[in-house]
Design a protein around this motif. Sequence first.
Motif, short mmCIF file in Angstrom:
data_model
loop_
_atom_site.label_atom_id
_atom_site.label_comp_id
_atom_site.label_asym_id
_atom_site.label_seq_id
_atom_site.Cartn_x
_atom_site.Cartn_y
_atom_site.Cartn_z
N UNK A 274 2.09 -10.30 -0.97
CA UNK A 274 3.45 -10.86 -0.94
C UNK A 274 4.10 -10.88 -2.31
N UNK A 275 3.30 -10.82 -3.37
CA UNK A 275 3.86 -10.80 -4.73
C UNK A 275 4.52 -9.46 -5.04
N UNK A 276 4.17 -8.43 -4.29
CA UNK A 276 4.59 -7.08 -4.66
C UNK A 276 5.44 -6.37 -3.60
N UNK A 277 5.34 -6.82 -2.35
CA UNK A 277 6.03 -6.13 -1.26
C UNK A 277 6.68 -7.13 -0.31
N UNK A 278 7.76 -6.71 0.30
CA UNK A 278 8.25 -7.42 1.48
C UNK A 278 7.49 -6.85 2.68
N UNK A 279 7.48 -7.58 3.78
CA UNK A 279 6.80 -7.07 4.97
C UNK A 279 7.48 -5.80 5.47
#
Length: 434
Positions: A274-279
């Motif tokens: 979650x720190x690097x990508x949106x779902x």
Amino acid sequence: MRYKYKQYYPKMKRLRILLTAVAALAGILLSNAADPTATTYDAWQCQGSSMPYPVVTRVAVPDSLGLQAVMINHVGRHGARFLSSSRYTRAMSRALAKADSLGTITPRGREFRKLVDLIVAKTASRWGALDSLGMAEQRAIASRLFQAFPEVVKNARIHAIASYSPRAIASMDEFTHQLSRLDNHVEIYTSSGRQNSPLLRAFDLNDDYRDYIASDGWRKVYSDFADAALPLAPVSRLLGVAYPYEEGEAQDLAKVMYKIIAGCSAMSVDAGWERFLTLEEYNAMWSVENLHHYLTYSASTLSSAAPDMDSALLLDIIKTTDAFIAGESSTPIELRFGHAETLMPLLALMHVPGCYYMTNYFDTVGLHWRDFYVVPMASNIQLILFKDAKGEYFVRLDLNEVPVPIIPGRSSLYVPWKTAREYFNRCLPLIDQL
């Protein structure tokens, strides 16, 4: 009039704000509606073929059928492993180091650098090796097999083969060792090495398949989809907007970023994705990798080379079952340990539900053919042979220990062996049919 205008203006302002909000919402809805092929899988599923083996409960045979298991044919993928190669971490480390030296790296990029360093340290030159989770997956599958069909396993003669890959060999060892722990009267005969490649690594040997992989047709379909679907913003959030990309570098790094994040759970590493990508971005990255798997290892309208190359493996399943029924074999358990690239073509060849999908609209593949369903870590199929009180033989096909219909369009899970054999034979290319 002046007083009325002042009263009217706030109302107009509120109306404009409301209309703007409605327009924005409509834009979002239209945007989503404009892409009906976008997937909405959860983060666990977005790990794709790197997803650890799902939690399952074996389905018992209904007593009313009066069937007793007598033989099991098993084809499995190796269990969870460390990243298959260091090339992913090396590529990302180089880019992050370059961004750091240029002063463009972001705080998020530094966090990702720590994740990469953690993976490298945890792996400690064990790239591609079966890890403790993968060992546990194989032992658990073996235990459930024993619990479900003790009448087959006890005192059994077991034949097991593996490819020359150390992780496949280790998977076979864990599986067979667990069976021997549960019943030390079993006789186990194992074999591993390149002599098993015709069954377990046909992708290394088959000329038609190698010609297909070398062709441009599937590559164009894949690259066109990747160009349209692959999100590059996640990479920019690591390296900074001023990072000077070389040609194609941003797209390559997005694929590498996906591989690293998706592979963490199999290594028992918390990626903190979650720190690097949106779902939404995770889904888009997965869809690109998923299409690559589909085009290169499953049946498609472009070619049948991939499923056809596993004909020898399906023939082996048919022949070992025939030999056991005829009394020519005293081996009730046949185990084979290979790779995702072993199972994907086989499952497509057999037209197993969810593992075979034909379309000319390749952007719909992710909705119907999902690698996390087809080949999670330790994925397997088991063809279970049963005998009834009259001496007739029936089979059930389990995908990842869950029964699935053998014959498309029919819901029956228990099929007479003669009927199933006839169907499997029709799945084979004409040259290989019995």
